[in-house]
Write an enzyme that holds these catalytic residues in place. Structure first.
Site, mmCIF file in Angstrom:
data_model
loop_
_atom_site.group_PDB
_atom_site.id
_atom_site.type_symbol
_atom_site.label_atom_id
_atom_site.label_comp_id
_atom_site.label_asym_id
_atom_site.label_seq_id
_atom_site.Cartn_x
_atom_site.Cartn_y
_atom_site.Cartn_z
ATOM 1 N N GLU A 52 15.412 -16.458 -2.647
ATOM 2 C CA GLU A 52 14.042 -16.230 -2.171
ATOM 3 C C GLU A 52 13.485 -14.994 -2.849
ATOM 4 O O GLU A 52 14.244 -14.096 -3.232
ATOM 5 C CB GLU A 52 14.041 -16.004 -0.651
ATOM 6 C CG GLU A 52 14.555 -17.190 0.126
ATOM 7 C CD GLU A 52 14.677 -16.895 1.618
ATOM 8 O OE1 GLU A 52 14.106 -15.887 2.087
ATOM 9 O OE2 GLU A 52 15.366 -17.666 2.304
ATOM 10 N N ASP A 94 7.446 -7.485 -1.232
ATOM 11 C CA ASP A 94 7.318 -6.050 -1.009
ATOM 12 C C ASP A 94 6.231 -5.779 0.029
ATOM 13 O O ASP A 94 5.086 -5.489 -0.301
ATOM 14 C CB ASP A 94 6.986 -5.354 -2.337
ATOM 15 C CG ASP A 94 7.472 -3.921 -2.344
ATOM 16 O OD1 ASP A 94 8.124 -3.521 -1.360
ATOM 17 O OD2 ASP A 94 7.199 -3.217 -3.326
ATOM 18 N N TYR A 135 10.497 -16.032 6.608
ATOM 19 C CA TYR A 135 11.732 -16.424 5.918
ATOM 20 C C TYR A 135 12.994 -16.420 6.777
ATOM 21 O O TYR A 135 14.066 -16.706 6.277
ATOM 22 C CB TYR A 135 11.953 -15.556 4.676
ATOM 23 C CG TYR A 135 11.822 -14.060 4.938
ATOM 24 C CD1 TYR A 135 12.725 -13.377 5.737
ATOM 25 C CD2 TYR A 135 10.778 -13.334 4.366
ATOM 26 C CE1 TYR A 135 12.594 -12.022 5.970
ATOM 27 C CE2 TYR A 135 10.644 -11.972 4.594
ATOM 28 C CZ TYR A 135 11.547 -11.330 5.398
ATOM 29 O OH TYR A 135 11.425 -9.988 5.637
ATOM 30 N N LYS A 157 17.610 -5.994 -6.554
ATOM 31 C CA LYS A 157 16.382 -5.248 -6.810
ATOM 32 C C LYS A 157 16.101 -5.239 -8.307
ATOM 33 O O LYS A 157 16.978 -4.869 -9.102
ATOM 34 C CB LYS A 157 16.526 -3.796 -6.327
ATOM 35 C CG LYS A 157 16.737 -3.676 -4.830
ATOM 36 C CD LYS A 157 15.446 -3.799 -4.062
ATOM 37 C CE LYS A 157 14.701 -2.503 -3.980
ATOM 38 N NZ LYS A 157 15.018 -1.698 -2.821
ATOM 39 N N CYS A 172 -14.777 24.053 -12.085
ATOM 40 C CA CYS A 172 -15.884 24.627 -12.841
ATOM 41 C C CYS A 172 -16.930 25.008 -11.801
ATOM 42 O O CYS A 172 -17.422 24.152 -11.075
ATOM 43 C CB CYS A 172 -16.452 23.593 -13.814
ATOM 44 S SG CYS A 172 -18.062 24.088 -14.454
ATOM 45 N N CYS A 182 -14.583 25.512 -18.741
ATOM 46 C CA CYS A 182 -14.956 24.113 -18.510
ATOM 47 C C CYS A 182 -15.148 23.385 -19.839
ATOM 48 O O CYS A 182 -15.860 23.890 -20.713
ATOM 49 C CB CYS A 182 -16.244 24.059 -17.694
ATOM 50 S SG CYS A 182 -16.882 22.378 -17.540
ATOM 51 N N CYS A 209 -23.546 22.235 -14.307
ATOM 52 C CA CYS A 209 -22.679 21.683 -15.356
ATOM 53 C C CYS A 209 -23.070 20.218 -15.592
ATOM 54 O O CYS A 209 -23.194 19.452 -14.634
ATOM 55 C CB CYS A 209 -21.223 21.771 -14.901
ATOM 56 S SG CYS A 209 -20.074 20.994 -16.042
ATOM 57 N N CYS A 235 -19.185 22.557 -20.000
ATOM 58 C CA CYS A 235 -20.246 23.570 -20.116
ATOM 59 C C CYS A 235 -19.723 24.936 -20.534
ATOM 60 O O CYS A 235 -20.502 25.855 -20.764
ATOM 61 C CB CYS A 235 -21.013 23.683 -18.803
ATOM 62 S SG CYS A 235 -20.042 24.413 -17.478
HETATM 63 S S1 IVH Z 1 16.093 -11.621 4.857
HETATM 64 C C1 IVH Z 1 19.213 -10.736 7.947
HETATM 65 N N1 IVH Z 1 14.377 -12.492 3.059
HETATM 66 O O1 IVH Z 1 13.751 -6.991 2.472
HETATM 67 C C2 IVH Z 1 18.127 -11.145 7.014
HETATM 68 N N2 IVH Z 1 14.286 -10.196 3.677
HETATM 69 O O2 IVH Z 1 16.654 -5.304 2.957
HETATM 70 C C3 IVH Z 1 17.146 -10.099 6.835
HETATM 71 N N3 IVH Z 1 12.492 -8.942 2.581
HETATM 72 O O3 IVH Z 1 14.098 -5.758 5.694
HETATM 73 C C4 IVH Z 1 16.101 -10.210 5.831
HETATM 74 N N4 IVH Z 1 11.676 -10.612 1.420
HETATM 75 O O4 IVH Z 1 11.798 -6.588 4.997
HETATM 76 C C5 IVH Z 1 14.816 -11.422 3.769
HETATM 77 N N5 IVH Z 1 12.888 -13.397 1.530
HETATM 78 C C6 IVH Z 1 13.331 -12.358 2.221
HETATM 79 C C7 IVH Z 1 12.737 -11.083 2.114
HETATM 80 C C8 IVH Z 1 13.251 -10.016 2.862
HETATM 81 C C9 IVH Z 1 11.547 -9.322 1.712
HETATM 82 C C10 IVH Z 1 12.641 -7.553 3.073
HETATM 83 C C11 IVH Z 1 12.820 -7.427 4.551
HETATM 84 C C12 IVH Z 1 14.150 -6.783 4.757
HETATM 85 C C13 IVH Z 1 14.488 -6.230 3.397
HETATM 86 C C14 IVH Z 1 15.954 -6.472 3.072
#
Ligand code: IVH
Length: 666
Positions: free
Chosen positions: A109, A113, A218, A306, A418, A400, A423, A403
């Site tokens: 997934e 953010d 999710y 990440k 300034c 500045c 100016c 001027c």
């Molecule tokens: S699953 C136990 N799925 O990322 C399952 N988290 O450190 C918990 N996040 O705190 C989360 N997209 O805020 C999950 N597709 C996704 C996500 C997701 C963003 C965030 C969420 C969580 C942090 C994971």
């Protein structure tokens, strides 16, 4: 049909329309129809508050204000995931699971953010929305969650359930919001996550309602209660209940499938309409998840990969200084153009002298550049190992750049200023006024943008605004602008040429001419040319034009530079005629003075005032004995009290609605 039945029917129609529009992106009714039903429901709710549902579609527009955030306990803790930063760590994760004797499939997934949210429903009705907080105790944000159009108020089945997901703000919404903030000279929001979090932390839900927040759902904390066996099924199930689940979620068979997904979205990341900061990999089988269990902090069945923050190297070729409207001096890095996260960066702000000194930057340094929150480019640090000895020390300027006046720095402050009120850098005030909302209303032209263009020499006078298209390529490469925003701006500039005369007249900034006087003059004289030939005596014949104003107008049009300016603008193609409607007439409005106070639910104050003025009524800001009518909306304050004291007739929302309806304005 009883009112109660009709209210239920309207709720259903509006819920469906909302779902089709926002979740499925397949509108089924027009905006006008939607508004009509919504208004009907609002009216019924006013009449029969006892039947109004707590989760009525009327709640979507916000308006609920809370005193403080109540706490909500998460019976099942909201855990976060262990972060992994490279492929070998994902390999290790897969291997660990296989070694435990499993043959897992995974769901990949996008890692959105935003900020996580827990939603509780009871008998299909939204009960609460809560933030994660410390994982065990979160904050009650139900009032704001109700304003998020993709959060169902009612599920497709009347069940009780908790789901979790992410609240986020799209990149486009953030860009628009930042343009607005720029216009108001407010600090910009650094990224989508901060913007979403800031919007959710509002006590007044009408703020969140305007922020266009969105969700991806999710996680189902109690899948066994619904006979769900896998993560993928739980996504499908939540989708079937009406939640918005991400269409990019993918079931993969093995490590290769995971890595392919990661590579694919690393590429696609910049073109997604929302921010992601990685990929979440979850074991699909829920029984397997259960057996893998948890460490003290994290589930063992999922990791968050990440994306590396993209940092690129380039050369700091110069540091130049710009002067703000208030005289504030900002140093800016001039960089060898470089692409970061899909767009070219040529400049980056260095904020102030201290910032540069702290980083130890020298001109000629190789520096690393990063896009903070994917939006604003930032110089991270100089690469000391790349120094050749030819770099030049940074020296703060003392005068500045526009001027030449000696700069000042107040004790305890980091910025230099300034102090010269004359100016030329401050000329830009006039330019900012020209593009502002009540003047030429050029969408996307904030103060900051004008400052930038002014300092870069692209715009020195009003006509330059209309030649900005010559600098299209340069603009696209500036920090924070993209192809699309530049083209939108150029389109808005072009569009402004068609504005009616009063906007131009107000924009010219003739002393003492506000937008209302500009409208009065335009209505009476029809063209700039005609106005420019009027004598003081002729102008004085107009109601509301006094000797000083008349004098200002005459002397403005006698000035050769101003004549030249108007001639040039006309050559460029700006409309110089009054295009507005002729004054309409209404016994209830014409010739009367109105004050609008409080919130009118069916129309904004600007629009109400515009209609009043189009009937030759006057809208003013304060109540006095000269006021004829005070229009009173919700949360009207002292103006209403004063009107009552003075015995001035008061129109409530219904009266106004009826008057406007009668006139065919609604
Ligand atoms: S699953 C136990 N799925 O990322 C399952 N988290 O450190 C918990 N996040 O705190 C989360 N997209 O805020 C999950 N597709 C996704 C996500 C997701 C963003 C965030 C969420 C969580 C942090 C994971």
């Amino acid at each position: 049909m009883t009112p109660q039945e009709r209210m239920a029917e309207l709720t259903h129609i509006l819920d469906e329309a909302n779902y089709n529009y926002y979740v499925l992106d397949e509108p089924t009714i027009t905006d006008q129809e939607f508004d009509k039903y919504l208004r009907e429901l609002e009216k019924l709710e006013e009449e029969y508050p006892e039947y109004a549902s707590k989760n009525s579609p009327t709640k979507r527009v916000g308006g609920m204000v809370i005193d403080k955030f109540e706490k909500i306990e998460h019976k099942i803790p909201m855990l976060s995931l262990p972060d992994v930063f490279d492929e070998s760590e994902i390999e290790a994760f897969d291997e660990r699971i296989r070694k435990a004797g499993f043959h897992p499939e995974y769901v990949c997934e996008l890692k959105i953010d935003g900020l996580s949210v827990s939603l509780h429903y009871e008998n299909g009705e939204l009960l609460t929305g809560a933030t994660r907080g410390n994982g065990t105790i979160g904050e009650d944000i139900t009032h704001n969650v109700q304003t998020i159009k993709t959060v169902p108020m009612r599920l497709k089945e009347p069940i009780s359930i908790e789901v979790r997901g992410e609240i986020y703000m799209s990149k486009e919404t953030l860009a628009k919001l930042n343009l607005e903030r720029e216009k108001l000279d407010m600090p910009l929001l650094q990224n989508c996550r901060n913007a979403a979090a800031g919007s959710i932390r509002q006590l007044d839900s009408s703020v969140a309602a305007k922020r266009n927040l969105d969700t991806w759902i999710y996680h189902l904390p109690n899948p066994e209660d619904y006979g769900i066996k896998t993560q993928f099924e739980s996504l499908e199930y939540m989708k079937s209940l009406g939640f918005k689940t991400n269409p990019n979620n993918r079931l993969v068979k093995d490590l290769k499938g995971i890595l392919d997904f990661i590579h694919e979205y690393q590429e696609k990341r910049v073109s997604l309409p929302y921010d992601i900061d990685g990929v979440v990999i979850k074991v699909n089988d829920l029984e397997m998840q259960k057996r893998l269990g948890f460490t003290s902090k994290y589930p063992r069945w999922a990791v968050a990969y990440k994306f590396p923050a993209e940092e690129v190297l380039t050369k700091l070729t110069d540091i130049i200084f710009t002067v703000g409207r208030t005289g504030r001096i900002t140093p800016n890095a001039v960089l060898e153009p470089v692409i970061v996260m899909g767009s070219t960066v040529k400049r980056a702000t260095l904020h102030n002298e201290d910032y540069i000194v702290e980083k130890g930057l020298k001109i000629g340094d190789t520096v690393s550049i990063r896009k903070a929150g994917d939006v604003i480019p930032e110089v991270v640090e100089p690469k000391l190992e790349r120094r050749t000895g030819n770099e030049k020390d940074f020296q703060m300027i003392t005068n500045c750049p526009i001027c030449g006046t000696t700069l000042e720095k107040k004790k305890g402050q980091v910025d230099h200023f300034c102090p010269n009120a004359h100016c030329p850098a401050r000329h830009i005030e006039g330019l900012i006024h020209f593009v502002s909302r009540h003047a030429m209303d050029i969408d996307g032209f904030g103060e900051k943008i004008m400052e930038d263009f002014f300092n870069l020499g692209f715009i020195k006078s009003i006509p330059d605004i209309y030649h900005l298209d010559h600098h299209r390529e340069d603009l696209i490469e500036l920090e924070g602008y993209g192809n699309k925003s530049v083209d939108n701006l150029l389109d808005a500039i072009e569009e402004s040429k068609k504005n009616s005369m009063e906007k131009l007249l107000f924009g010219l900034g003739i002393e003492g001419i506000g937008d209302k006087t500009a409208l009065l003059l335009s209505r009476n004289y029809k063209t700039i040319e005609n106005l420019s030939t009027k004598t003081k005596e002729e102008l004085l014949e107009l109601r509301d034009i006094g000797p000083t104003l008349a004098e200002n107008i005459v002397s403005y049009f006698q000035d050769v530079d101003n004549q030249e300016l108007i001639h040039t603008l006309s050559e460029i193609g700006l409309n110089m005629k009054f295009l507005g409607e002729e004054l309409k007439s209404s016994d209830s409005i014409s010739g009367k003075r109105f004050v609008v106070t409080g919130t009118i639910s069916f129309m904004g104050r600007d629009e109400i005032e515009r209609i009043i003025e189009s009937y030759g009524g006057q809208a003013s800001g304060s109540v006095s004995s000269k006021t004829d009518v005070v229009i009173v909306g919700e949360k009207a304050g002292s103006k209403e009290t004063k009107a009552r004291e003075l015995g001035i007739p008061i129109w409530d929302e219904n009266t106004l609605y009826n008057v406007f309806k009668e006139l065919g304005e609604i």
